[in-house]
Scaffold this motif. Structure first.
Motif, mmCIF file in Angstrom:
data_model
loop_
_atom_site.group_PDB
_atom_site.id
_atom_site.type_symbol
_atom_site.label_atom_id
_atom_site.label_comp_id
_atom_site.label_asym_id
_atom_site.label_seq_id
_atom_site.Cartn_x
_atom_site.Cartn_y
_atom_site.Cartn_z
ATOM 1 N N ASN A 80 0.850 -1.179 0.000
ATOM 2 C CA ASN A 80 0.000 0.000 0.000
ATOM 3 C C ASN A 80 0.896 1.243 0.000
ATOM 4 O O ASN A 80 1.278 1.745 1.052
ATOM 5 C CB ASN A 80 -0.922 -0.009 1.224
ATOM 6 C CG ASN A 80 -1.964 1.083 1.182
ATOM 7 O OD1 ASN A 80 -1.854 2.029 0.407
ATOM 8 N ND2 ASN A 80 -2.963 0.960 2.027
ATOM 9 N N THR A 81 1.213 1.708 -1.186
ATOM 10 C CA THR A 81 2.126 2.848 -1.294
ATOM 11 C C THR A 81 1.496 4.147 -0.814
ATOM 12 O O THR A 81 2.200 5.133 -0.587
ATOM 13 C CB THR A 81 2.599 3.022 -2.751
ATOM 14 O OG1 THR A 81 1.451 3.204 -3.585
ATOM 15 C CG2 THR A 81 3.392 1.810 -3.213
ATOM 16 N N PRO A 86 8.210 3.558 3.963
ATOM 17 C CA PRO A 86 8.975 2.509 3.274
ATOM 18 C C PRO A 86 8.252 1.165 3.348
ATOM 19 O O PRO A 86 7.777 0.763 4.415
ATOM 20 C CB PRO A 86 10.289 2.473 4.046
ATOM 21 C CG PRO A 86 10.389 3.800 4.722
ATOM 22 C CD PRO A 86 8.981 4.224 5.003
ATOM 23 N N GLN A 87 8.140 0.492 2.228
ATOM 24 C CA GLN A 87 7.401 -0.769 2.159
ATOM 25 C C GLN A 87 7.976 -1.840 3.070
ATOM 26 O O GLN A 87 7.245 -2.682 3.569
ATOM 27 C CB GLN A 87 7.339 -1.267 0.715
ATOM 28 C CG GLN A 87 6.380 -0.464 -0.143
ATOM 29 C CD GLN A 87 4.955 -0.568 0.360
ATOM 30 O OE1 GLN A 87 4.361 -1.631 0.357
ATOM 31 N NE2 GLN A 87 4.410 0.541 0.828
ATOM 32 N N GLY A 88 9.280 -1.814 3.313
ATOM 33 C CA GLY A 88 9.899 -2.809 4.186
ATOM 34 C C GLY A 88 9.371 -2.772 5.603
ATOM 35 O O GLY A 88 9.348 -3.788 6.298
ATOM 36 N N LEU A 89 8.895 -1.620 6.036
ATOM 37 C CA LEU A 89 8.355 -1.511 7.398
ATOM 38 C C LEU A 89 7.085 -2.337 7.565
ATOM 39 O O LEU A 89 6.802 -2.829 8.653
ATOM 40 C CB LEU A 89 8.037 -0.049 7.737
ATOM 41 C CG LEU A 89 9.213 0.902 7.900
ATOM 42 C CD1 LEU A 89 8.711 2.318 8.158
ATOM 43 C CD2 LEU A 89 10.119 0.444 9.019
#
Length: 171
Positions: A80-81, A86-89
């Motif tokens: 979900n941008t 940051p997507q890694g979180l």
């Protein structure tokens, strides 16, 4: 010598027999907390304007009307941008719970009801709730498993018939 042909009188439509009622059909296909609200908000707005409103819950949208899941929808950051983080979180332990909690607080701060209460409000305002037959069969669910105000489990064809002439939203 020129001859003039008589011009036909302009065609003026008669609206006496035209139905003025509007119809909105909303297909709710997502069951996450952040994707449940767009359909509910649009339905509520349409009902406030006097528009006949039908919601059809299919695939993951079934979580919105499943008694076991409807009060505990979640929001995930993974993929979900729109969270702008940051997507890694999103994969870290506790991040879904944190994101869900923050979203619930933001929604509550606006005095927007939780999903079960919102569905109740929509039905009380004249909205119609329908469950998808194929989704019910895939999930081995019956009417007893669903929110009490769901009017029935119907096929997609039946929904199309019920909402003939409606404006359609797919969420």
């Amino acid at each position: 010598m020129t001859t003039t042909t008589p011009q036909a009188a302009p065609l003026v439509p008669s609206f006496e027999d035209v139905q003025t009622g509007r119809k909105l059909a909303i297909i709710c296909s997502k069951g996450s907390l952040d994707m449940a609200y767009p359909g509910l908000i649009m339905a509520n707005a349409a009902l406030g304007e006097g528009v006949e409103t039908h919601l059809f819950f299919t695939f993951w949208g079934f979580d919105m009307i499943n008694k076991k899941t409807m009060g505990d929808l979640k929001m995930t950051m993974l993929g979900n941008t729109a969270t702008h983080l940051p997507q890694g979180l999103g994969g870290l332990p506790g991040m879904t719970a944190m994101a869900t909690s923050r979203l619930r607080k933001s929604i509550a701060a606006l005095d927007v009801p939780e999903v079960p209460d919102f569905l109740e409000q929509i039905v009380a305002s004249g909205g119609h709730l329908w469950a998808c037959r194929m989704s019910a069969d895939m999930n081995h669910l019956s009417e007893e498993d669903l929110y009490d105000d769901v009017e029935g489990i119907i096929s997609a064809s039946d929904f199309i018939e019920k909402t003939e002439g409606a404006q359609l939203l797919f969420i």
